[in-house]
Design a protein around this motif. Structure first.
Motif, PDB file in Angstrom:
ATOM      1  N   ASN A 204       0.840  -1.203   0.000  1.00  0.00           N
ATOM      2  CA  ASN A 204       0.000   0.000   0.000  1.00  0.00           C
ATOM      3  C   ASN A 204       0.874   1.253   0.000  1.00  0.00           C
ATOM      4  OD1 ASN A 204      -2.137  -1.747   0.236  1.00  0.00           O
ATOM      5  ND2 ASN A 204      -2.674  -1.185   2.330  1.00  0.00           N
ATOM      6  N   THR A 205       1.867   1.244   0.886  1.00  0.00           N
ATOM      7  CA  THR A 205       2.742   2.412   1.027  1.00  0.00           C
ATOM      8  C   THR A 205       3.520   2.660  -0.252  1.00  0.00           C
ATOM      9  OG1 THR A 205       3.028   1.711   3.328  1.00  0.00           O
ATOM     10  CG2 THR A 205       4.463   3.467   2.532  1.00  0.00           C
ATOM     11  N   LYS A 206       4.080   1.579  -0.806  1.00  0.00           N
ATOM     12  CA  LYS A 206       4.891   1.728  -2.014  1.00  0.00           C
ATOM     13  C   LYS A 206       4.045   2.191  -3.201  1.00  0.00           C
ATOM     14  CE  LYS A 206       6.736  -2.373  -1.179  1.00  0.00           C
ATOM     15  NZ  LYS A 206       7.524  -3.620  -1.339  1.00  0.00           N
ATOM     16  N   ALA A 207       2.817   1.670  -3.309  1.00  0.00           N
ATOM     17  CA  ALA A 207       1.940   2.099  -4.398  1.00  0.00           C
ATOM     18  C   ALA A 207       1.595   3.577  -4.269  1.00  0.00           C
ATOM     19  CB  ALA A 207       0.663   1.263  -4.414  1.00  0.00           C
ATOM     20  N   ALA A 208       1.366   4.027  -3.038  1.00  0.00           N
ATOM     21  CA  ALA A 208       1.059   5.437  -2.812  1.00  0.00           C
ATOM     22  C   ALA A 208       2.250   6.317  -3.197  1.00  0.00           C
ATOM     23  CB  ALA A 208       0.682   5.665  -1.351  1.00  0.00           C
ATOM     24  N   ALA A 301      12.494  13.357   1.295  1.00  0.00           N
ATOM     25  CA  ALA A 301      13.688  12.587   0.942  1.00  0.00           C
ATOM     26  C   ALA A 301      14.943  13.419   1.177  1.00  0.00           C
ATOM     27  CB  ALA A 301      13.616  12.135  -0.515  1.00  0.00           C
ATOM     28  N   TYR A 302      14.885  14.696   0.812  1.00  0.00           N
ATOM     29  CA  TYR A 302      16.012  15.595   1.033  1.00  0.00           C
ATOM     30  C   TYR A 302      16.329  15.711   2.527  1.00  0.00           C
ATOM     31  CZ  TYR A 302      18.821  19.864   0.988  1.00  0.00           C
ATOM     32  OH  TYR A 302      19.832  20.770   1.162  1.00  0.00           O
ATOM     33  N   ILE A 313       9.606   9.861  10.924  1.00  0.00           N
ATOM     34  CA  ILE A 313       9.042  11.206  11.073  1.00  0.00           C
ATOM     35  C   ILE A 313       8.687  11.780   9.706  1.00  0.00           C
ATOM     36  CG2 ILE A 313       9.584  13.576  11.775  1.00  0.00           C
ATOM     37  CD1 ILE A 313      11.289  12.391  14.025  1.00  0.00           C
ATOM     38  N   ALA A 314       9.541  11.526   8.713  1.00  0.00           N
ATOM     39  CA  ALA A 314       9.265  12.007   7.355  1.00  0.00           C
ATOM     40  C   ALA A 314       7.966  11.419   6.825  1.00  0.00           C
ATOM     41  CB  ALA A 314      10.428  11.652   6.438  1.00  0.00           C
ATOM     42  N   VAL A 315       7.727  10.133   7.088  1.00  0.00           N
ATOM     43  CA  VAL A 315       6.487   9.494   6.648  1.00  0.00           C
ATOM     44  C   VAL A 315       5.283  10.125   7.326  1.00  0.00           C
ATOM     45  CG1 VAL A 315       5.167   7.343   6.653  1.00  0.00           C
ATOM     46  CG2 VAL A 315       7.589   7.310   6.050  1.00  0.00           C
ATOM     47  N   THR A 316       5.379  10.360   8.623  1.00  0.00           N
ATOM     48  CA  THR A 316       4.274  10.998   9.350  1.00  0.00           C
ATOM     49  C   THR A 316       3.981  12.383   8.793  1.00  0.00           C
ATOM     50  OG1 THR A 316       4.804   9.781  11.373  1.00  0.00           O
ATOM     51  CG2 THR A 316       3.470  11.768  11.614  1.00  0.00           C
TER      52      THR A 316
END
Length: 337
Positions: A204-208, A301-302, A313-316
């Motif tokens: 799910n995450t990768k598809a998003a 990503a940067y 934290i970046a994902v959140t």
């Protein structure tokens, strides 16, 4: 039969040299280390970069730059080496010849696309770009692959005629900007899908990330002059899919290691080959800032790569951004125009 020179004896250069030799051309594979090229000539294999693929008898591994006086020159070096390579090649290139660049990136200092770098350095040659979903490991083993050549129509068609085979289908596209940006920016998203995998997240995450990543690629690409539909083609969604999902993808593998908590320096050493997505992330982020283009995945990503932000934290931060209507972004990208 045409005389072809491939400058750059890494995995992709070697795979293309094998392909073109089997297509009936006289091919020189040019590297910079005499010991490596001598070993390659002796073993008939690029043990370091393309193990298990036999180099055909008609393929000549060499360090002789005089071999660049060819009908077609394929340039296959990492993106940060393109300008230096062009300067080294220039004295030996045939006036009016064609140089095809295969690396996927952007120059860090100037933010130029690589064809712009080549046009600045090689004023007497026609420049084309080869891109699309094409891992060297599979091309070298004759697995059916489809790519795109971008250049002015006449040049693109000449290259198409020279390199297309029953196992290597070649399309043409005059949108050099879009083809180059699709190829460069997908590396950023591949790093991110790898990070998600390293964190233990699922499909799910990768598809998003892939879907929303394509939106970012197209948004910046259109702003820089690319045609929106190019990003729905081989150098856009096609290359994005293969780079985000394949076991052969260095960018995905590097992302997995980063998601598992390994430091960037250790990850790059572990991969052992150039991970274009790292440099591309820096340039893509800087371009998004300069042009005021919304690229939230690239921004995170940067932060992970260069500011030490924890990937979790970046994902959140990505998940909790302001609410949006999906079709608004589709219109912004000009998909339907």
């Amino acid at each position: 039969m045409s005389k072809v020179a491939v400058y750059g004896a890494g995995s992709w250069g070697s795979a293309l040299a094998v392909l073109l030799t089997k297509a009936g051309h006289q091919v020189a594979l040019i590297g910079r280390q005499s010991s490596e090229m001598a070993l390659m000539n002796k073993l008939r294999e690029n043990v370091r970069y393309l193990p298990g693929v036999v180099l055909p008898s008609g393929l000549t591994p060499t360090t002789d730059l005089a071999e660049l006086n060819a009908d077609l020159v394929i340039l296959s070096v990492p993106s940060h080496c393109v300008r230096e390579a062009a300067r080294l090649m220039k004295p030996n290139l045939r006036a009016g010849g064609i140089v095809v660049n295969t690396s996927k990136g952007l120059e860090e200092t100037s933010h130029y696309r690589l064809s712009e770098v080549l046009r600045e350095e090689l004023t007497d040659q026609s420049i084309a770009v080869l891109s699309g979903p094409s891992h060297a490991e599979e091309v070298g083993r004759d697995m059916p692959t489809t790519v795109v050549i971008a250049s002015e129509v006449g040049i693109a068609e000449k290259v198409q005629d020279l390199i297309m085979t029953p196992k290597f289908r070649v399309y043409t596209n005059p949108d050099v900007i879009g083809v180059e940006l699709g190829g460069a920016l997908k590396n950023v998203i591949a790093l991110c899908t790898g990070i998600a995998e390293g964190l233990g997240f699922g499909d799910n995450t990768k598809a998003a990330l892939m879907t929303r990543g394509l939106a970012e690629i197209a948004r910046l690409g259109v702003a820089m002059g690319g045609h929106p539909l190019t990003f729905a083609g081989l150098s856009g969604v096609g290359d994005l899919i293969v780079t985000c999902t394949s076991q052969h993808s260095r960018n995905r593998r590097a992302g997995v290691a980063l998601g598992q908590g390994k430091p960037l320096d250790a990850v790059l050493k572990e991969v052992g080959m150039v991970v274009e997505g790292v440099r591309n992330t820096r340039v893509a982020y800087q371009l998004s800032q300069e042009k005021n283009i919304s690229m939230p995945i690239t921004q995170q990503a940067y932060k992970v790569l260069f500011e030490g932000v924890d990937p979790k934290i970046a994902v959140t931060d990505l998940m909790m951004r302001g609410k949006r209507h999906e079709l608004e972004e589709v219109v912004e990208m000009s998909w339907l125009r």
